[in-house]
Enzyme design. Structure first.
Site, PDB file in Angstrom:
ATOM      1  N   HIS A 194       0.825  -1.220   0.000  1.00  0.00           N
ATOM      2  CA  HIS A 194       0.000   0.000   0.000  1.00  0.00           C
ATOM      3  C   HIS A 194       0.859   1.271   0.000  1.00  0.00           C
ATOM      4  O   HIS A 194       0.501   2.269   0.626  1.00  0.00           O
ATOM      5  CB  HIS A 194      -1.006  -0.026   1.155  1.00  0.00           C
ATOM      6  CG  HIS A 194      -0.396  -0.170   2.532  1.00  0.00           C
ATOM      7  ND1 HIS A 194      -1.007  -0.875   3.538  1.00  0.00           N
ATOM      8  CD2 HIS A 194       0.752   0.302   3.060  1.00  0.00           C
ATOM      9  CE1 HIS A 194      -0.252  -0.823   4.631  1.00  0.00           C
ATOM     10  NE2 HIS A 194       0.825  -0.104   4.364  1.00  0.00           N
ATOM     11  N   HIS A 234      -0.833   4.735   9.867  1.00  0.00           N
ATOM     12  CA  HIS A 234       0.551   5.205   9.950  1.00  0.00           C
ATOM     13  C   HIS A 234       0.625   6.516  10.726  1.00  0.00           C
ATOM     14  O   HIS A 234       0.851   7.575  10.147  1.00  0.00           O
ATOM     15  CB  HIS A 234       1.127   5.401   8.553  1.00  0.00           C
ATOM     16  CG  HIS A 234       1.067   4.183   7.681  1.00  0.00           C
ATOM     17  ND1 HIS A 234      -0.085   3.761   7.067  1.00  0.00           N
ATOM     18  CD2 HIS A 234       2.025   3.292   7.323  1.00  0.00           C
ATOM     19  CE1 HIS A 234       0.161   2.658   6.363  1.00  0.00           C
ATOM     20  NE2 HIS A 234       1.436   2.347   6.502  1.00  0.00           N
ATOM     21  N   HIS A 241      10.577  -4.253   2.949  1.00  0.00           N
ATOM     22  CA  HIS A 241      10.994  -2.854   2.861  1.00  0.00           C
ATOM     23  C   HIS A 241      11.443  -2.343   4.214  1.00  0.00           C
ATOM     24  O   HIS A 241      10.974  -2.795   5.253  1.00  0.00           O
ATOM     25  CB  HIS A 241       9.905  -1.957   2.278  1.00  0.00           C
ATOM     26  CG  HIS A 241       8.663  -1.772   3.115  1.00  0.00           C
ATOM     27  ND1 HIS A 241       7.859  -2.809   3.531  1.00  0.00           N
ATOM     28  CD2 HIS A 241       8.075  -0.641   3.580  1.00  0.00           C
ATOM     29  CE1 HIS A 241       6.828  -2.316   4.212  1.00  0.00           C
ATOM     30  NE2 HIS A 241       6.942  -1.012   4.272  1.00  0.00           N
ATOM     31  N   GLU A 257       4.939  -5.669   8.255  1.00  0.00           N
ATOM     32  CA  GLU A 257       3.549  -5.458   7.815  1.00  0.00           C
ATOM     33  C   GLU A 257       2.952  -6.703   7.162  1.00  0.00           C
ATOM     34  O   GLU A 257       1.730  -6.849   7.098  1.00  0.00           O
ATOM     35  CB  GLU A 257       3.477  -4.312   6.785  1.00  0.00           C
ATOM     36  CG  GLU A 257       3.672  -2.936   7.367  1.00  0.00           C
ATOM     37  CD  GLU A 257       3.585  -1.828   6.310  1.00  0.00           C
ATOM     38  OE1 GLU A 257       3.518  -0.666   6.695  1.00  0.00           O
ATOM     39  OE2 GLU A 257       3.585  -2.127   5.097  1.00  0.00           O
TER      40      GLU A 257
END
Lengths: 161, 279
Positions: free
Chosen positions: B12, B59, B193, B240
């Site tokens: 996302h 976030h 990531h 995540e």
């Protein structure tokens, strides 16, 4: 959200910090974690939570347009409404993102500052990277397949070259 | 009874949303990725459920150090795109589906899953970018949504197994929901990531491929990965990926993988997408 910013005003977490510190994090704060040997990595956990509480809440306040306007009008004055350390304030004013992480900020919160500056995140990534990279150099590293995992799994691997 | 028809996993990355919002998808940097997404979008045009349950993380937008529940479910009638620091994304509001959301809450609670209940959370890129990936830029979204927010940023995080079990609980809740509606379930975030620190930019295609393979054929293998292994092998923010386990848990044991895409880079991220259909 009311007309005043939710996070602009002095919020006194002394009681919270004191309770956490004395009854829970008193030892936990210094406890080692099995991810501590991952190099160049700053997860948000109970240790950074306490160290970075105020600076992260400052960063999060920039979600709010009124707070962004206040910060834009006078960065130092706006920062002074938060109970953050002088080191943290200087790192914010100088946009030293890696130092911000070392001082307890979390990268998801730090995004708010690079967004405030209307800069792409790669500017922040490049500034934190070892070695330091420009926007173009960071883009190139990623286009070339990203930083390889081999050699980057542990501090031992870094030290062994 | 309601029925889960399929699950989708997708990264996302906010840059993906910005590329679509600013008309940059044909630029050199983006063209290959968006061409690769065409079959995914074609699938979504012909497989439109009534409700998508979308597992995402916030976030530092709506939740913060002040209060961040492990699992939060949205029961609102509508949800707005959030201001994350540069103004809200110019995408349509999202319609909730409170009847099913409340049924999931009650059903999961009976199985000892205590979901935090939220009626007014604004939804950040973690939620809106997957919608844009699937549906492009419509005037209004073609399905209702139920947001399920997982804490993947403030340790301690739920284990990979706990996430899978939550998915199973959601799957059982859907199966006992009396309306005759079709449900999609999405896991978002990842893949490998790292966005902060000197190691920023690390990605791990071997780890990601194994995770995707497991998702299809051996989902329990992905429940045995520790947070430290995720962070070490797939980057600090790669953790995540545990949200994809929620999606997988809501599906049947045997699924058909009908789409997969893997692409490096999107910003500092290895992009991954998968669609799994219940047989």
């Amino acid at each position: 959200m009311s007309s005043s910013c939710r996070y602009c005003f002095y919020r006194d977490p002394l009681v919270l910090n004191d309770l956490l510190g004395r009854y829970y994090f008193g030892f936990g704060n210094f406890m080692e974690r099995d991810y501590d040997d991952i190099p160049g990595t700053y997860p948000l956990d109970s240790r950074t939570y306490r160290k970075g509480y105020h600076v992260n809440m400052f960063l999060m306040s920039l979600n709010n347009v009124e707070c962004r306007n206040k910060f834009a009008a006078d960065e130092q004055a706006y920062l002074d409404t938060f109970r953050i350390t002088e080191d943290q304030k200087r790192a914010v004013l100088d946009r030293r993102f890696l130092d911000l992480l070392k001082l307890g900020a979390n990268v998801y919160y730090a995004f708010k500052l690079i967004s405030f500056d209307r800069q792409p995140p790669q500017v922040m990534y490049g500034q934190m990277a070892e070695p330091r990279l420009t926007f173009d150099e960071f883009q190139q590293m990623m286009t070339d397949g990203g930083r390889p995992i081999d050699g980057n799994r542990s501090i031992k691997e870094w030290n062994d070259g | 009874m309601a029925k889960v028809i399929a699950g989708m996993g997708t990264s996302h990355v906010p840059g993906l949303g910005a590329a679509m919002d600013n008309g940059k998808t044909q630029e050199t940097y983006w063209r290959q990725l968006f061409e690769g997404l065409q079959p995914l979008r074609a699938w979504h045009r012909t497989n439109v459920p009534d409700v998508n349950i979308i597992v995402y993380n916030d976030h530092a937008t709506e939740f913060s150090l002040d209060s961040y529940s492990t699992f939060t479910i949205g029961v609102g009638e509508t949800f707005k795109p959030a201001d994350e620091g540069w103004g809200p994304r110019q995408v349509p509001n999202m319609s909730g589906y409170p009847n099913l959301a409340w049924h999931i809450i009650e059903s999961a609670m009976a199985e000892e899953f205590d979901l935090a209940v939220n009626a007014s959370m604004d939804l950040d890129h973690g939620f809106t970018v997957p919608l844009s990936i699937a549906y492009g830029q419509p005037k209004e979204w073609p399905t209702s949504v139920i947001p399920v927010c997982v804490n993947v940023i403030q340790h301690p995080l739920p284990t990979a197994l706990r996430c899978y079990k939550l998915g199973q609980a959601i799957g059982r809740a859907v199966a006992s929901f009396p309306e005759q509606i079709n449900i999609g379930i999405w896991g978002t975030g990842g893949l490998s990531h790292q966005l902060g620190g000197e190691r920023v930019g690390v990605v791990n295609p071997d780890f990601d491929k194994k995770f995707l393979d497991n998702l299809s054929r051996d989902p329990l293998a992905n429940t045995r990965i520790s947070h430290t292994e995720f962070m070490r092998e797939a980057g600090c923010e790669g953790v995540e990926m545990i949200m994809w386990n929620v999606m997988r848990g809501a599906l049947e044991d045997d699924v058909d993988e009908v789409f997969r895409l893997y692409h490096i880079p999107v910003s500092a991220t290895a992009y991954g997408a998968i669609i799994l259909e219940n047989k």
